[in-house]
Scaffold this active site. Structure first.
Site, PDB file in Angstrom:
ATOM      1  N   LYS A   1     -82.041 -73.662 136.990  1.00 53.77           N
ATOM      2  CA  LYS A   1     -80.874 -74.505 136.694  1.00 53.77           C
ATOM      3  C   LYS A   1     -79.580 -73.861 137.173  1.00 53.77           C
ATOM      4  O   LYS A   1     -78.771 -74.499 137.842  1.00 53.77           O
ATOM      5  CB  LYS A   1     -80.783 -74.800 135.184  1.00 53.77           C
TER       6      LYS A   1
ATOM      7  N   ARG B   1     -79.784 -79.370 124.426  1.00 53.22           N
ATOM      8  CA  ARG B   1     -81.099 -78.739 124.292  1.00 53.22           C
ATOM      9  C   ARG B   1     -81.880 -79.297 123.109  1.00 53.22           C
ATOM     10  O   ARG B   1     -83.012 -78.885 122.888  1.00 53.22           O
ATOM     11  CB  ARG B   1     -80.902 -77.229 124.091  1.00 53.22           C
TER      12      ARG B   1
ATOM     13  N   ARG C   1     -85.662 -61.466 136.847  1.00 52.47           N
ATOM     14  CA  ARG C   1     -84.272 -61.865 137.102  1.00 52.47           C
ATOM     15  C   ARG C   1     -83.300 -60.721 136.833  1.00 52.47           C
ATOM     16  O   ARG C   1     -83.454 -59.959 135.884  1.00 52.47           O
ATOM     17  CB  ARG C   1     -83.901 -63.056 136.205  1.00 52.47           C
TER      18      ARG C   1
ATOM     19  N   ARG D   1     -80.662 -59.537 131.800  1.00 55.07           N
ATOM     20  CA  ARG D   1     -80.159 -60.214 130.606  1.00 55.07           C
ATOM     21  C   ARG D   1     -80.940 -59.752 129.391  1.00 55.07           C
ATOM     22  O   ARG D   1     -82.150 -59.567 129.459  1.00 55.07           O
ATOM     23  CB  ARG D   1     -80.331 -61.725 130.760  1.00 55.07           C
TER      24      ARG D   1
ATOM     25  N   ARG E   1     -88.505 -68.088 124.266  1.00 54.96           N
ATOM     26  CA  ARG E   1     -87.591 -69.129 124.772  1.00 54.96           C
ATOM     27  C   ARG E   1     -88.370 -70.295 125.372  1.00 54.96           C
ATOM     28  O   ARG E   1     -87.968 -71.451 125.232  1.00 54.96           O
ATOM     29  CB  ARG E   1     -86.636 -68.517 125.817  1.00 54.96           C
TER      30      ARG E   1
HETATM   31  P1  AMP Z   1     -79.212 -70.059 128.874  1.00 51.01           P
HETATM   32  O1  AMP Z   1     -78.255 -69.189 129.566  1.00 51.01           O
HETATM   33  O2  AMP Z   1     -78.979 -71.519 129.122  1.00 51.01           O
HETATM   34  O3  AMP Z   1     -80.650 -69.675 129.120  1.00 51.01           O
HETATM   35  O4  AMP Z   1     -78.958 -69.859 127.316  1.00 51.01           O
HETATM   36  C1  AMP Z   1     -79.146 -68.596 126.697  1.00 51.01           C
HETATM   37  C2  AMP Z   1     -79.243 -68.754 125.179  1.00 51.01           C
HETATM   38  O5  AMP Z   1     -78.006 -69.328 124.692  1.00 51.01           O
HETATM   39  C3  AMP Z   1     -80.319 -69.687 124.685  1.00 51.01           C
HETATM   40  O6  AMP Z   1     -81.590 -69.066 124.596  1.00 51.01           O
HETATM   41  C4  AMP Z   1     -79.761 -70.088 123.324  1.00 51.01           C
HETATM   42  O7  AMP Z   1     -79.927 -69.060 122.380  1.00 51.01           O
HETATM   43  C5  AMP Z   1     -78.264 -70.200 123.604  1.00 51.01           C
HETATM   44  N1  AMP Z   1     -77.907 -71.587 124.022  1.00 51.01           N
HETATM   45  C6  AMP Z   1     -77.371 -71.967 125.211  1.00 51.01           C
HETATM   46  N2  AMP Z   1     -77.182 -73.306 125.272  1.00 51.01           N
HETATM   47  C7  AMP Z   1     -77.613 -73.788 124.072  1.00 51.01           C
HETATM   48  C8  AMP Z   1     -77.725 -75.089 123.510  1.00 51.01           C
HETATM   49  N3  AMP Z   1     -77.341 -76.184 124.191  1.00 51.01           N
HETATM   50  N4  AMP Z   1     -78.213 -75.202 122.250  1.00 51.01           N
HETATM   51  C9  AMP Z   1     -78.599 -74.120 121.550  1.00 51.01           C
HETATM   52  N5  AMP Z   1     -78.552 -72.878 122.024  1.00 51.01           N
HETATM   53  C10 AMP Z   1     -78.069 -72.689 123.274  1.00 51.01           C
END
Ligand code: AMP
Length: 215
Positions: free
Chosen positions: A14, A89, A128, A161, A172
């Site tokens: 993404k 999400r 990554r 990360r 996740r």
């Molecule tokens: P990402 O960078 O999109 O993989 O997000 C990293 C982490 O941020 C996720 O595993 C969640 O803990 C939190 N997070 C990001 N976006 C959301 C969302 N829309 N709803 C809930 N948690 C989120």
């Protein structure tokens, strides 16, 4: 007008595709994960609250996420379109987003659903590396930087990360299956989903995304 969501499991690509879309369409890339990581880096109250969930690979509570995402969408640069990455999400977040947009006389144009199998996701997540300074994303095998550990774009240090370790990555993906996957059905019912194979290489995937956005 492109008002789109990039949907798909962690590691689907993404963020990588969003970066290409920004170049192509000149609309802002809004990643709630990036906003949280920025807040963690700056030691804000929001960052402290989000971190405890992120470190476990769990979702940050809806109310918190909805507020920061809709707040971001009210900024001036979103008036000609936007790319949402990692938001919504949950079905509740999706409903609240619909309400928010309807209140402004706007609606989503298309939802891009990137499909990648679990085994490939694990490889991508654990391999990554991201730039500490500018956030650019690499992969130790698939997309290595020119110089190991150093960002091609800005020369910053590449790090893993905190939530890309094997255990958290697996969680996740599980959380995605349970809480985010139902969104595919939600947007299918709305008739705005485009399912795209995310395992055909970066450029092929991008060209499919372009077709969906420009259809
Ligand atoms: P990402 O960078 O999109 O993989 O997000 C990293 C982490 O941020 C996720 O595993 C969640 O803990 C939190 N997070 C990001 N976006 C959301 C969302 N829309 N709803 C809930 N948690 C989120």
């Amino acid at each position: 007008m492109i008002r789109t969501i990039l949907l798909g499991p962690p590691g689907a690509g993404k963020g990588t595709q969003a970066a290409k879309m920004v170049e192509q369409y000149h609309i802002p890339h809004i990643s709630t994960g990036d906003i949280f990581r920025e807040n963690i880096k700056n030691g804000t109250e929001l960052g402290k609250r989000a971190k405890e969930y992120m470190d476990r690979g769990e979702l940050v509570p809806d109310d918190l996420v909805i507020e920061i995402a809709t707040d971001r969408l009210t900024k001036d640069d979103c008036k000609d379109g936007f790319i949402l990455d990692g938001f919504p999400r949950t079905v509740h977040q999706a409903e609240e987003l619909d309400k928010f947009l309807a209140g402004r006389g706007e609606k989503l144009s298309v939802v891009i659903n990137l499909e990648v199998g679990d085994e490939e996701l694990m490889k991508r997540l654990t391999g990554r590396r991201v730039c500490k300074k500018c956030g650019a994303s690499y992969h130790i095998v698939n997309m290595p930087p020119k110089k190991e550990g150093i960002c091609d774009v800005c020369g910053g240090e590449l790090i893993q990360r905190a939530d890309d370790n094997e255990e958290t990555a697996r969680n996740r993906i599980r959380v995605y299956d349970e809480q985010t996957k139902p969104l595919i059905d939600y947007y299918e019912k709305a008739g705005i989903i485009a399912n795209i194979n995310g395992e055909k290489g970066l450029e092929n995937t991008f060209s499919e995304i372009r077709k969906a956005l420009e259809a």
